[in-house]
Design a protein around this motif. Sequence first.
Motif, PDB file in Angstrom:
ATOM      1  N   PRO A  30       0.800  -1.209   0.000  1.00 37.97           N
ATOM      2  CA  PRO A  30       0.000   0.000   0.000  1.00 37.97           C
ATOM      3  C   PRO A  30       0.845   1.276   0.000  1.00 37.97           C
ATOM      4  CG  PRO A  30      -0.941  -1.606   1.501  1.00 37.97           C
ATOM      5  CD  PRO A  30       0.357  -2.173   1.041  1.00 37.97           C
ATOM      6  N   GLU A  31       1.969   1.263   0.705  1.00 41.64           N
ATOM      7  CA  GLU A  31       2.822   2.448   0.732  1.00 41.64           C
ATOM      8  C   GLU A  31       3.439   2.714  -0.641  1.00 41.64           C
ATOM      9  OE1 GLU A  31       4.194   5.848   1.828  1.00 41.64           O
ATOM     10  OE2 GLU A  31       2.911   4.615   3.122  1.00 41.64           O
TER      11      GLU A  31
ATOM     12  N   ARG B 283       0.858   4.418  -2.733  1.00 43.29           N
ATOM     13  CA  ARG B 283       0.733   5.844  -2.401  1.00 43.29           C
ATOM     14  C   ARG B 283       1.884   6.642  -3.023  1.00 43.29           C
ATOM     15  NH1 ARG B 283      -0.877   3.429   2.609  1.00 43.29           N
ATOM     16  NH2 ARG B 283      -3.082   3.889   3.066  1.00 43.29           N
ATOM     17  N   GLU B 284       3.088   6.089  -2.942  1.00 38.43           N
ATOM     18  CA  GLU B 284       4.245   6.792  -3.514  1.00 38.43           C
ATOM     19  C   GLU B 284       4.125   6.916  -5.027  1.00 38.43           C
ATOM     20  OE1 GLU B 284       7.574   4.559  -2.197  1.00 38.43           O
ATOM     21  OE2 GLU B 284       7.494   5.296  -0.120  1.00 38.43           O
TER      22      GLU B 284
ATOM     23  N   ILE C 154       1.339   7.049  -6.840  1.00 33.16           N
ATOM     24  CA  ILE C 154       0.324   8.055  -7.159  1.00 33.16           C
ATOM     25  C   ILE C 154       0.842   9.444  -6.830  1.00 33.16           C
ATOM     26  CG2 ILE C 154      -1.994   8.885  -6.560  1.00 33.16           C
ATOM     27  CD1 ILE C 154      -2.806   5.959  -6.175  1.00 33.16           C
ATOM     28  N   ALA C 155       1.588   9.577  -5.735  1.00 29.21           N
ATOM     29  CA  ALA C 155       2.138  10.889  -5.362  1.00 29.21           C
ATOM     30  C   ALA C 155       3.143  11.388  -6.393  1.00 29.21           C
ATOM     31  CB  ALA C 155       2.798  10.805  -3.984  1.00 29.21           C
TER      32      ALA C 155
ATOM     33  N   THR D  10      -8.978   5.490  -0.402  1.00 27.89           N
ATOM     34  CA  THR D  10      -7.735   5.262   0.330  1.00 27.89           C
ATOM     35  C   THR D  10      -6.526   5.869  -0.369  1.00 27.89           C
ATOM     36  OG1 THR D  10      -8.670   3.198   1.183  1.00 27.89           O
ATOM     37  CG2 THR D  10      -6.291   3.496   1.393  1.00 27.89           C
ATOM     38  N   PHE D  11      -6.466   5.772  -1.696  1.00 30.47           N
ATOM     39  CA  PHE D  11      -5.246   6.148  -2.409  1.00 30.47           C
ATOM     40  C   PHE D  11      -5.398   7.380  -3.308  1.00 30.47           C
ATOM     41  CE2 PHE D  11      -4.935   1.556  -1.636  1.00 30.47           C
ATOM     42  CZ  PHE D  11      -3.721   1.494  -0.975  1.00 30.47           C
TER      43      PHE D  11
ATOM     44  N   PRO E 271      -6.793  11.357  -1.518  1.00 34.76           N
ATOM     45  CA  PRO E 271      -5.775  12.210  -0.899  1.00 34.76           C
ATOM     46  C   PRO E 271      -4.909  12.950  -1.913  1.00 34.76           C
ATOM     47  CG  PRO E 271      -5.871  10.079   0.218  1.00 34.76           C
ATOM     48  CD  PRO E 271      -6.718   9.964  -1.010  1.00 34.76           C
ATOM     49  N   ALA E 272      -4.601  12.298  -3.053  1.00 31.97           N
ATOM     50  CA  ALA E 272      -3.779  12.953  -4.078  1.00 31.97           C
ATOM     51  C   ALA E 272      -4.539  14.090  -4.745  1.00 31.97           C
ATOM     52  CB  ALA E 272      -3.340  11.921  -5.126  1.00 31.97           C
TER      53      ALA E 272
END
Length: 633
Positions: free
Chosen positions: A12-13, A16-17, A19-20, A318-319, A322-323
């Motif tokens: 999951p991390e 997130r990275e 997508i960021a 979740t992912f 936030p972005a």
Amino acid sequence: MERKEFRDLASPEEAREAIASLSLEGGVERVSLEDARGRVLAARLDAELDVPGFDRASLDGYALRARDTFGADEADPARLEIVGEVHAGAEPDVNLEAGEAVEISTGAVMPPGTDAMVPVERTDTDDSAVLVRTSVAPGDNVMFAGADVAAGERALGPGTRVTPRDIGLLSALGIDEVPVRKRPTVGIVSTGDELVRPGEDLNSDRGEIYDVNSYTIAAGVEDAGGEPVLYPHADDEQDEMERILRQAAKECDLVLSSGSTSASAVDVVYRVIEERGELLLHGVAVKPGKPVLVGRLSSSAYVGLPGYPVSAMMIFRTFVAPAIRQAAGLPAPDAATVEGRMATQERYGEGRLRLMPVGLVEDADGETLVYPVDKGSGATTSLAEADGVVEVAPETDYLEAGESVTATLFSPDVRPPSLLGVGEDDPTLNRLLDRLENPRYLSAGSRPGLRRLREGVPDVAVVAGPTVGNVTVATADEDEADANAVELGRWNREWGLIVRPGNPAEIEGITALVDQDLRFINRTTDSGLRTSLGKAITDLADDRGTDRHDIVEAIDGFDLALRAHESPARKVAAGDADAALGLAETADRLNLEFVPVGEEPVRVLANPDRTAKSSVTELEALLETDAVSQRDQ
């Protein structure tokens, strides 16, 4: 066509990275003041003028020179000559001299020569003079120019999310247009030949379903501060899918597709991204939502969501959300969490982060209980009936009943339902629930309702079907949890066969299902109606001296079972069946004919630990009132 296999799932991390790392920022745009609410300022705004731009009176009264009132009091007022009046919005046409005063309205410009004003309540008039019964100092009851905002001051800084009070300040400064961070435009593409827009005709025979993802994702994009753009559905043909995705990428900052991301041979989205863009990630160790795509297409960021609605929304929330918020300059929402105890044991043990939708219910002492709400990723009501999410760590094999968990709510205003019920679907019950405030009812059938009641989850269970003594036949093999449950009330409902208007097949009872060439639609075994029908068939077999199995085998469609109480009747209305198991009230509502067979009781059973709960006692009172009303009819 080669299948795509998931071998090394990203954490999951890592998702997130990835997508960021995508650039979602949409730049800066100027919007009118009317459209500025909720937008995020892209630059500092300074005051270009004083607010107010003049010295003005704070009250209704008289403008004067303070020194002319020195020593004045109730016993010895100062007598000043009234030489004019000034109202708000008017330019003063008088210049005061010593011993003079001007009548003035709140907000009016202080005339030249004045430095204070006295409220009308502290004065009397005498012909053309005013008697001032108090002394004032220079500046009393006057708002001087720039006292609110002075020219050159910092008004609002970059990153400010414009509120109604900010709009008031900007209005006072005369600003009618502001620079704001442009909302990221998000193209939404749902994939699948089976999808139909809500409002259009649906052909269930072809497996068509209404498009859920486009609208739920669009609402989520708006909540996160983005600007959703809906595109036509993309079918499962690669060239057509590529055309729509590339169009969306050309016009939007981010493209979100749903569906066609998993390992099926016909799921080809990843091929489009691999061949025409850049695929950063495919597959995340999370449940639901493993088949996630992250990449770039043309100059746009791209995220491929799973097709099932629950999976799609869980991954988005979740992912992706936030972005979008970060790109729009919005802060993360306040995390609303609730501590509660698991109402039941929940097994897992799949080695992936689980995003488990949960519902909340309070026991009689007001303690929060948490229960899983999971009908599968393809069931949209898994989210509609849930209050939040519990994250279950990959190494967790199961959650024990009574174990403390933290639920992250879908929004800060989520509250547990006043009453949680599970069981049989029934029109009378629906009317009773309408008279309660914020109830939640899960139409799962009599057997699941009683099973959940035995587990201690709901406040009440509703069971239907023939009874022997005080035991429902449909639930006799469930250890009859109502041995401990408290019956709040009951009513009878008429059941039978629902047929076409005019009863063209001249159906007179269940014998027609056996003796005539008829197509029949049944209810699932969880339904009390199914149990009543089963008992009637057993009685028919006994009367004919034959085996029950032979009777069942002679009924065309006996095993074709639908869950909801209206679904079989709707098959009859559509011409897909000659008869269906159902209720008299359903036939009347759908303008169909009804052939009565019998009556069955519907019982409302309360969790013995919740009988003192206010909503349970309120429901009991409603049941009693309804029973009295029926007896009086």
